[in-house]
Scaffold this motif. Structure first.
Motif, PDB file in Angstrom:
ATOM      1  N   ILE A  47       1.347  -1.760   0.016  1.00  0.00           N
ATOM      2  CA  ILE A  47      -0.107  -0.349   0.179  1.00  0.00           C
ATOM      3  C   ILE A  47       0.648   1.346  -0.263  1.00  0.00           C
ATOM      4  O   ILE A  47       0.980   2.565  -0.360  1.00  0.00           O
ATOM      5  CB  ILE A  47      -1.204  -0.416   1.082  1.00  0.00           C
ATOM      6  CG1 ILE A  47      -1.769   1.364   1.602  1.00  0.00           C
ATOM      7  CG2 ILE A  47      -0.247   0.228   2.183  1.00  0.00           C
ATOM      8  CD1 ILE A  47      -3.376   0.487  -0.190  1.00  0.00           C
ATOM      9  N   VAL A  68       1.119   2.953  -3.574  1.00  0.00           N
ATOM     10  CA  VAL A  68      -0.397   3.727  -3.570  1.00  0.00           C
ATOM     11  C   VAL A  68      -0.249   4.627  -3.247  1.00  0.00           C
ATOM     12  O   VAL A  68      -0.533   5.251  -4.289  1.00  0.00           O
ATOM     13  CB  VAL A  68      -1.391   2.647  -3.867  1.00  0.00           C
ATOM     14  CG1 VAL A  68      -2.682   3.104  -3.968  1.00  0.00           C
ATOM     15  CG2 VAL A  68      -1.099   1.301  -4.404  1.00  0.00           C
ATOM     16  N   MET A  69       0.023   5.046  -1.922  1.00  0.00           N
ATOM     17  CA  MET A  69      -0.389   5.903  -0.777  1.00  0.00           C
ATOM     18  C   MET A  69       0.622   7.211  -0.991  1.00  0.00           C
ATOM     19  O   MET A  69       0.411   7.966  -0.063  1.00  0.00           O
ATOM     20  CB  MET A  69      -1.116   5.656   0.453  1.00  0.00           C
ATOM     21  CG  MET A  69      -2.446   4.733   0.108  1.00  0.00           C
ATOM     22  SD  MET A  69      -3.131   4.156   1.901  1.00  0.00           S
ATOM     23  CE  MET A  69      -3.277   6.150   2.585  1.00  0.00           C
ATOM     24  N   ASN A  96       2.840   5.822   1.768  1.00  0.00           N
ATOM     25  CA  ASN A  96       3.691   5.945   3.602  1.00  0.00           C
ATOM     26  C   ASN A  96       4.424   5.396   3.456  1.00  0.00           C
ATOM     27  O   ASN A  96       5.408   4.578   2.912  1.00  0.00           O
ATOM     28  CB  ASN A  96       2.318   6.294   3.904  1.00  0.00           C
ATOM     29  CG  ASN A  96       1.053   5.128   3.241  1.00  0.00           C
ATOM     30  OD1 ASN A  96       1.816   3.943   2.516  1.00  0.00           O
ATOM     31  ND2 ASN A  96       0.055   4.884   4.385  1.00  0.00           N
ATOM     32  N   GLY A 119      -1.337  -3.811   3.242  1.00  0.00           N
ATOM     33  CA  GLY A 119      -0.723  -2.821   4.455  1.00  0.00           C
ATOM     34  C   GLY A 119      -0.316  -3.502   5.406  1.00  0.00           C
ATOM     35  O   GLY A 119       0.613  -3.829   5.163  1.00  0.00           O
ATOM     36  N   ASP A 124      -5.407  -4.437   2.628  1.00  0.00           N
ATOM     37  CA  ASP A 124      -5.064  -3.252   3.575  1.00  0.00           C
ATOM     38  C   ASP A 124      -6.364  -3.565   4.229  1.00  0.00           C
ATOM     39  O   ASP A 124      -6.065  -2.155   5.146  1.00  0.00           O
ATOM     40  CB  ASP A 124      -4.527  -2.135   3.013  1.00  0.00           C
ATOM     41  CG  ASP A 124      -5.494  -1.324   2.796  1.00  0.00           C
ATOM     42  OD1 ASP A 124      -6.948  -2.380   2.325  1.00  0.00           O
ATOM     43  OD2 ASP A 124      -5.662   0.165   2.487  1.00  0.00           O
ATOM     44  N   HIS A 184      -6.165   2.371   2.924  1.00  0.00           N
ATOM     45  CA  HIS A 184      -6.237   3.097   1.774  1.00  0.00           C
ATOM     46  C   HIS A 184      -8.099   4.252   1.550  1.00  0.00           C
ATOM     47  O   HIS A 184      -7.697   5.145   1.240  1.00  0.00           O
ATOM     48  CB  HIS A 184      -6.644   2.215   0.512  1.00  0.00           C
ATOM     49  CG  HIS A 184      -7.622   1.558  -0.284  1.00  0.00           C
ATOM     50  ND1 HIS A 184      -7.237   0.403   0.765  1.00  0.00           N
ATOM     51  CD2 HIS A 184      -8.475   2.094  -0.759  1.00  0.00           C
ATOM     52  CE1 HIS A 184      -8.733   0.362   0.098  1.00  0.00           C
ATOM     53  NE2 HIS A 184      -9.259   0.537  -0.788  1.00  0.00           N
ATOM     54  N   THR A 196      -3.351   8.211   8.843  1.00  0.00           N
ATOM     55  CA  THR A 196      -2.415   7.794   8.778  1.00  0.00           C
ATOM     56  C   THR A 196      -1.604   6.592   9.732  1.00  0.00           C
ATOM     57  O   THR A 196      -1.861   6.765  10.709  1.00  0.00           O
ATOM     58  CB  THR A 196      -0.977   8.665   8.062  1.00  0.00           C
ATOM     59  OG1 THR A 196      -0.865   9.802   8.991  1.00  0.00           O
ATOM     60  CG2 THR A 196      -2.142   9.492   6.794  1.00  0.00           C
TER      61      THR A 196
END
Length: 267
Positions: free
Chosen positions: A151, A154-155, A157, A193, A254, A258, A263
Protein backbone atom coordinates in the motif's frame (compact mmCIF):
# COMPACT_ATOMS: atom_id res chain seq x y z
CA UNK A 1 -10.89 -22.56 1.94
CA UNK A 2 -10.63 -23.52 -1.71
CA UNK A 3 -10.04 -27.24 -1.25
CA UNK A 4 -7.22 -28.77 -3.27
CA UNK A 5 -7.07 -26.27 -6.12
CA UNK A 6 -3.24 -26.41 -6.12
CA UNK A 7 -3.11 -30.19 -6.58
CA UNK A 8 0.16 -31.13 -8.27
CA UNK A 9 1.40 -27.55 -8.46
CA UNK A 10 5.06 -26.58 -8.33
CA UNK A 11 5.43 -23.33 -6.42
CA UNK A 12 8.38 -20.99 -5.81
CA UNK A 13 8.21 -18.49 -2.95
CA UNK A 14 11.02 -15.97 -2.48
CA UNK A 15 11.62 -14.58 0.98
CA UNK A 16 9.82 -17.57 2.48
CA UNK A 17 11.69 -18.03 5.75
CA UNK A 18 9.23 -15.99 7.86
CA UNK A 19 6.18 -13.78 7.73
CA UNK A 20 4.10 -13.49 4.58
CA UNK A 21 6.43 -15.69 2.53
CA UNK A 22 6.08 -18.53 5.02
CA UNK A 23 2.31 -18.09 5.15
CA UNK A 24 2.09 -18.25 1.35
CA UNK A 25 4.26 -21.37 1.18
CA UNK A 26 2.19 -23.11 3.84
CA UNK A 27 -1.13 -22.11 2.25
CA UNK A 28 -0.11 -23.48 -1.16
CA UNK A 29 0.85 -26.78 0.51
CA UNK A 30 -2.47 -26.85 2.34
CA UNK A 31 -4.20 -26.49 -1.02
CA UNK A 32 -2.35 -29.45 -2.52
CA UNK A 33 0.91 -28.18 -4.02
CA UNK A 34 3.29 -31.08 -4.56
CA UNK A 35 6.58 -29.10 -4.57
CA UNK A 36 7.27 -25.82 -2.77
CA UNK A 37 10.63 -24.11 -3.29
CA UNK A 38 11.41 -22.15 -0.11
CA UNK A 39 13.84 -19.36 -0.88
CA UNK A 40 15.75 -17.56 1.86
CA UNK A 41 18.69 -15.18 1.89
CA UNK A 42 20.21 -15.69 5.35
CA UNK A 43 18.24 -17.55 7.99
CA UNK A 44 18.52 -21.26 7.24
CA UNK A 45 16.96 -22.18 10.59
CA UNK A 46 13.80 -20.17 9.91
CA UNK A 47 13.61 -21.50 6.34
CA UNK A 48 13.86 -25.03 7.66
CA UNK A 49 10.87 -24.33 9.89
CA UNK A 50 8.90 -23.16 6.85
CA UNK A 51 9.92 -26.35 5.04
CA UNK A 52 8.81 -28.44 8.03
CA UNK A 53 5.39 -26.79 8.04
CA UNK A 54 5.06 -27.34 4.27
CA UNK A 55 5.98 -31.01 4.52
CA UNK A 56 3.57 -31.66 7.41
CA UNK A 57 0.85 -30.78 4.90
CA UNK A 58 2.10 -33.36 2.40
CA UNK A 59 4.13 -31.28 -0.03
CA UNK A 60 7.82 -31.67 -0.76
CA UNK A 61 9.84 -28.65 0.29
CA UNK A 62 13.12 -27.68 -1.35
CA UNK A 63 15.31 -25.07 0.31
CA UNK A 64 16.99 -22.60 -2.06
CA UNK A 65 19.31 -20.05 -0.53
CA UNK A 66 19.96 -16.96 -2.59
CA UNK A 67 19.72 -13.19 -2.81
CA UNK A 68 17.28 -12.15 -5.53
CA UNK A 69 19.39 -9.05 -6.19
CA UNK A 70 21.95 -11.46 -7.70
CA UNK A 71 20.91 -12.75 -11.12
CA UNK A 72 22.92 -15.96 -10.77
CA UNK A 73 21.15 -16.68 -7.48
CA UNK A 74 17.78 -16.13 -9.17
CA UNK A 75 18.66 -18.72 -11.79
CA UNK A 76 19.64 -21.19 -9.08
CA UNK A 77 16.38 -20.59 -7.21
CA UNK A 78 14.35 -21.22 -10.36
CA UNK A 79 16.40 -24.33 -11.15
CA UNK A 80 15.39 -25.80 -7.79
CA UNK A 81 12.02 -26.45 -9.44
CA UNK A 82 13.44 -27.82 -12.70
CA UNK A 83 13.00 -31.50 -11.78
CA UNK A 84 9.23 -31.07 -12.03
CA UNK A 85 9.57 -29.53 -15.48
CA UNK A 86 7.37 -26.55 -14.68
CA UNK A 87 6.53 -23.74 -12.26
CA UNK A 88 2.82 -23.17 -11.78
CA UNK A 89 3.21 -20.19 -9.45
CA UNK A 90 6.05 -17.81 -8.63
CA UNK A 91 5.52 -15.58 -5.61
CA UNK A 92 7.95 -12.66 -5.69
CA UNK A 93 7.76 -11.96 -1.98
CA UNK A 94 11.39 -11.17 -1.06
CA UNK A 95 11.76 -7.56 -0.04
CA UNK A 96 13.64 -5.14 2.16
CA UNK A 97 13.32 -1.64 3.52
CA UNK A 98 15.19 1.21 5.11
CA UNK A 99 13.37 2.54 8.18
CA UNK A 100 13.14 6.33 7.86
CA UNK A 101 9.45 7.05 8.56
CA UNK A 102 9.82 10.84 8.75
CA UNK A 103 9.59 11.36 5.00
CA UNK A 104 10.31 15.06 5.29
CA UNK A 105 13.80 14.34 6.57
CA UNK A 106 15.44 13.97 3.17
CA UNK A 107 18.84 13.46 4.75
CA UNK A 108 17.64 10.27 6.45
CA UNK A 109 18.10 8.32 3.22
CA UNK A 110 20.74 8.21 0.54
CA UNK A 111 21.16 7.29 -3.09
CA UNK A 112 22.68 4.04 -1.87
CA UNK A 113 19.47 3.30 0.06
CA UNK A 114 17.42 3.73 -3.11
CA UNK A 115 19.71 1.51 -5.13
CA UNK A 116 19.82 -1.21 -2.48
CA UNK A 117 16.03 -1.33 -2.12
CA UNK A 118 15.45 -1.25 -5.87
CA UNK A 119 17.98 -4.06 -6.37
CA UNK A 120 15.84 -6.39 -4.24
CA UNK A 121 12.29 -5.07 -4.48
CA UNK A 122 12.23 -4.33 -8.22
CA UNK A 123 15.24 -5.77 -10.03
CA UNK A 124 15.13 -8.94 -7.94
CA UNK A 125 11.50 -9.61 -8.87
CA UNK A 126 12.28 -8.96 -12.54
CA UNK A 127 15.24 -11.31 -12.46
CA UNK A 128 13.17 -14.04 -10.85
CA UNK A 129 10.53 -13.78 -13.58
CA UNK A 130 13.22 -13.93 -16.23
CA UNK A 131 14.89 -16.93 -14.59
CA UNK A 132 11.60 -18.78 -14.18
CA UNK A 133 10.03 -17.82 -17.52
CA UNK A 134 10.56 -21.07 -19.43
CA UNK A 135 9.29 -23.16 -16.51
CA UNK A 136 6.27 -20.88 -16.03
CA UNK A 137 5.48 -21.22 -19.73
CA UNK A 138 5.74 -25.01 -19.39
CA UNK A 139 2.87 -25.13 -16.88
CA UNK A 140 -0.27 -26.82 -18.26
CA UNK A 141 -2.30 -23.64 -17.69
CA UNK A 142 -0.78 -20.13 -17.80
CA UNK A 143 1.88 -19.86 -15.12
CA UNK A 144 1.12 -17.27 -12.45
CA UNK A 145 3.42 -14.62 -11.01
CA UNK A 146 2.27 -12.81 -7.87
CA UNK A 147 4.34 -9.83 -6.78
CA UNK A 148 4.22 -8.58 -3.19
CA UNK A 149 3.99 -4.82 -3.57
CA UNK A 150 2.63 -2.58 -0.80
CA UNK A 151 0.00 0.00 0.00
CA UNK A 152 3.05 2.26 0.45
CA UNK A 153 3.48 2.16 -3.31
CA UNK A 154 -0.10 3.39 -3.77
CA UNK A 155 -0.28 6.01 -1.00
CA UNK A 156 3.37 7.09 -0.77
CA UNK A 157 3.51 6.26 2.94
CA UNK A 158 5.34 3.54 4.84
CA UNK A 159 8.75 2.91 6.29
CA UNK A 160 10.66 5.28 3.98
CA UNK A 161 10.55 7.18 0.70
CA UNK A 162 12.83 4.67 -1.07
CA UNK A 163 10.59 1.81 0.04
CA UNK A 164 7.40 3.48 -1.19
CA UNK A 165 9.08 4.39 -4.48
CA UNK A 166 10.35 0.84 -5.01
CA UNK A 167 6.91 -0.63 -4.39
CA UNK A 168 5.34 1.86 -6.78
CA UNK A 169 7.86 0.73 -9.39
CA UNK A 170 7.02 -2.90 -8.68
CA UNK A 171 3.34 -2.23 -9.29
CA UNK A 172 4.09 -0.56 -12.62
CA UNK A 173 6.40 -3.43 -13.57
CA UNK A 174 3.53 -5.83 -12.85
CA UNK A 175 1.52 -4.10 -15.60
CA UNK A 176 4.43 -4.18 -18.05
CA UNK A 177 5.14 -7.86 -17.50
CA UNK A 178 1.46 -8.84 -17.60
CA UNK A 179 1.22 -7.28 -21.04
CA UNK A 180 4.54 -8.63 -22.29
CA UNK A 181 4.25 -12.22 -21.07
CA UNK A 182 0.61 -12.95 -21.97
CA UNK A 183 -0.91 -15.31 -22.91
CA UNK A 184 1.43 -17.91 -21.39
CA UNK A 185 2.03 -16.18 -18.04
CA UNK A 186 -0.29 -14.15 -15.81
CA UNK A 187 1.26 -11.42 -13.64
CA UNK A 188 -0.55 -9.77 -10.72
CA UNK A 189 0.35 -8.01 -7.48
CA UNK A 190 -0.96 -7.65 -3.96
CA UNK A 191 -0.55 -4.48 -1.95
CA UNK A 192 -0.67 -5.32 1.76
CA UNK A 193 -0.98 -2.69 4.42
CA UNK A 194 0.36 -3.33 7.91
CA UNK A 195 1.20 -7.01 8.51
CA UNK A 196 1.97 -8.08 12.05
CA UNK A 197 5.24 -9.93 11.42
CA UNK A 198 8.80 -9.88 12.89
CA UNK A 199 9.72 -7.35 10.15
CA UNK A 200 9.09 -4.37 12.45
CA UNK A 201 10.97 -5.91 15.35
CA UNK A 202 14.17 -5.44 13.38
CA UNK A 203 13.94 -1.69 13.82
CA UNK A 204 11.74 -1.14 16.88
CA UNK A 205 11.49 -2.27 20.47
CA UNK A 206 8.50 -4.27 21.66
CA UNK A 207 6.62 -1.24 23.03
CA UNK A 208 6.86 0.63 19.72
CA UNK A 209 5.71 -2.43 17.81
CA UNK A 210 2.72 -2.74 20.15
CA UNK A 211 1.82 0.91 19.56
CA UNK A 212 2.20 0.41 15.82
CA UNK A 213 -0.08 -2.63 15.94
CA UNK A 214 -2.74 -0.71 17.85
CA UNK A 215 -2.39 2.27 15.54
CA UNK A 216 -2.77 0.03 12.48
CA UNK A 217 -6.03 -1.37 13.79
CA UNK A 218 -7.32 2.10 14.65
CA UNK A 219 -6.42 3.49 11.22
CA UNK A 220 -8.30 0.87 9.18
CA UNK A 221 -12.05 0.81 8.54
CA UNK A 222 -12.10 -2.90 9.46
CA UNK A 223 -10.39 -2.06 12.78
CA UNK A 224 -7.91 -4.94 12.55
CA UNK A 225 -4.16 -5.42 12.38
CA UNK A 226 -3.63 -8.02 9.66
CA UNK A 227 -1.53 -11.13 10.16
CA UNK A 228 0.52 -12.84 7.47
CA UNK A 229 -2.15 -15.52 7.19
CA UNK A 230 -4.82 -12.87 6.61
CA UNK A 231 -2.92 -11.61 3.57
CA UNK A 232 -1.59 -14.90 2.20
CA UNK A 233 -5.02 -16.03 1.02
CA UNK A 234 -5.26 -13.08 -1.36
CA UNK A 235 -1.83 -13.80 -2.83
CA UNK A 236 -2.66 -17.47 -3.28
CA UNK A 237 -5.99 -16.58 -4.91
CA UNK A 238 -4.13 -14.66 -7.62
CA UNK A 239 -2.10 -17.80 -8.41
CA UNK A 240 -5.07 -20.14 -8.32
CA UNK A 241 -7.34 -21.44 -11.08
CA UNK A 242 -10.08 -19.20 -9.65
CA UNK A 243 -8.20 -16.17 -11.02
CA UNK A 244 -7.34 -17.72 -14.39
CA UNK A 245 -8.83 -14.72 -16.23
CA UNK A 246 -7.05 -12.13 -14.08
CA UNK A 247 -3.78 -10.51 -15.16
CA UNK A 248 -2.27 -7.07 -14.72
CA UNK A 249 -4.28 -6.55 -11.53
CA UNK A 250 -3.19 -4.95 -8.27
CA UNK A 251 -5.19 -6.12 -5.26
CA UNK A 252 -5.13 -3.94 -2.14
CA UNK A 253 -5.14 -6.15 0.95
CA UNK A 254 -4.93 -3.50 3.66
CA UNK A 255 -8.11 -3.85 5.77
CA UNK A 256 -9.32 -0.70 4.01
CA UNK A 257 -6.42 1.56 5.05
CA UNK A 258 -6.52 3.29 1.64
CA UNK A 259 -10.09 4.43 2.44
CA UNK A 260 -9.14 6.11 5.70
CA UNK A 261 -8.18 9.70 6.29
CA UNK A 262 -5.97 8.47 9.14
CA UNK A 263 -2.33 7.69 8.48
CA UNK A 264 -0.36 4.93 10.06
CA UNK A 265 2.32 6.37 12.34
CA UNK A 266 5.55 4.42 12.85
CA UNK A 267 6.78 6.58 15.71
Amino acid sequence: MSGRDFDGFTVVVTGASTGLGRAIAVETARRGASLVVVNFARSAEEAEETARQVEVLGAKAVLAQGDVADDADCRRIAQAAAASGRIDALFNNAGMTKFAPQHGDLDAVSAEDFLKLYSVNVVGAFQMVRAARSLLEAAPRPGAVVNTSSIAGVMGNGSSVPYAASKGAMTTMTLSLARALAPKIRVNAICPGFIDTPWFGKAMDEDRVARLRAGAAAATPLQVASTAEDVAGAAVFLASPASRHVTGETLLVDAGLHLSAATLSMR
